[in-house]
Design a protein around this motif. Structure first.
Motif, short mmCIF file in Angstrom:
data_model
loop_
_atom_site.label_atom_id
_atom_site.label_comp_id
_atom_site.label_asym_id
_atom_site.label_seq_id
_atom_site.Cartn_x
_atom_site.Cartn_y
_atom_site.Cartn_z
N SER A 36 -2.04 8.01 1.50
CA SER A 36 -2.21 7.66 0.06
C SER A 36 -2.36 8.74 -0.79
O SER A 36 -2.50 8.61 -1.83
N TRP A 37 -2.99 9.91 -0.10
CA TRP A 37 -3.56 11.01 -0.81
C TRP A 37 -2.08 11.74 -1.42
O TRP A 37 -1.26 11.97 -0.78
N SER A 38 -1.94 12.21 -2.70
CA SER A 38 -0.88 12.54 -3.46
C SER A 38 -1.50 13.54 -4.54
O SER A 38 -2.61 13.85 -4.78
N GLY A 53 -5.53 12.94 -5.70
CA GLY A 53 -6.31 11.59 -5.66
C GLY A 53 -5.42 10.67 -4.66
O GLY A 53 -4.35 11.04 -4.14
N THR A 54 -6.33 9.54 -4.53
CA THR A 54 -6.07 8.41 -3.75
C THR A 54 -6.01 7.17 -4.54
O THR A 54 -6.79 7.11 -5.49
N GLY A 59 -11.58 4.90 -0.75
CA GLY A 59 -11.33 6.39 -0.87
C GLY A 59 -13.02 6.70 -1.11
O GLY A 59 -13.66 7.60 -0.43
N ARG A 60 -13.61 6.13 -2.20
CA ARG A 60 -14.93 6.38 -2.87
C ARG A 60 -16.06 6.11 -1.63
O ARG A 60 -16.76 6.74 -1.40
N HIS A 83 -14.44 14.24 2.80
CA HIS A 83 -13.40 15.09 2.93
C HIS A 83 -12.52 15.72 1.78
O HIS A 83 -12.04 16.76 2.08
N LEU A 84 -12.94 14.99 0.98
CA LEU A 84 -12.35 15.60 -0.52
C LEU A 84 -13.24 16.72 -0.98
O LEU A 84 -12.84 17.81 -1.26
#
Length: 107
Positions: A36-38, A53-54, A59-60, A83-84
């Motif tokens: 989903s990360w783009s 972002g995702t 994610g959060r 991870h971000l």
């Protein structure tokens, strides 16, 4: 400049995907979260903007952890799996360098 931004954003998204592929990051169960990360790059007037972002709802929670009850009343004490943040910290100086080279090349 736009190509440099696009490339940097894609590289950052790839790094986040790798960091979201098991410990110390979140475990991979289906791979949907990782996929989903783009990244997206576009112009706003003379300014080039890149976003990484995702759209995944977890994610959060995965990045920062979660302690407490959710909207269904279930109680959690989930530790964070950053991870971000680590990917951005590592990529920051490199992105500045790449953009500086792009500016110098344009002048």
């Amino acid at each position: 400049m736009e190509a440099a931004m696009r490339h940097s954003a894609q590289a950052l998204a790839q790094d986040v995907r790798q960091r979201a592929s098991g410990r110390p990051g979140p475990r991979v169960i289906t791979g949907r979260y990782r996929a989903s990360w783009s990244s997206e790059t576009h112009r706003v007037g003379p300014v080039v903007v890149s976003e990484v972002g995702t759209s995944a709802p977890q994610g959060r929670r995965l990045e920062f952890g979660f302690v407490g009850a959710d909207s269904f009343g279930r109680h959690y004490s989930q530790r964070p799996y950053p991870h971000l943040g680590p990917a951005v910290e590592q990529a920051g100086p490199l992105i500045v360098q790449v953009l500086g080279q792009a500016v110098e090349g344009a002048l």
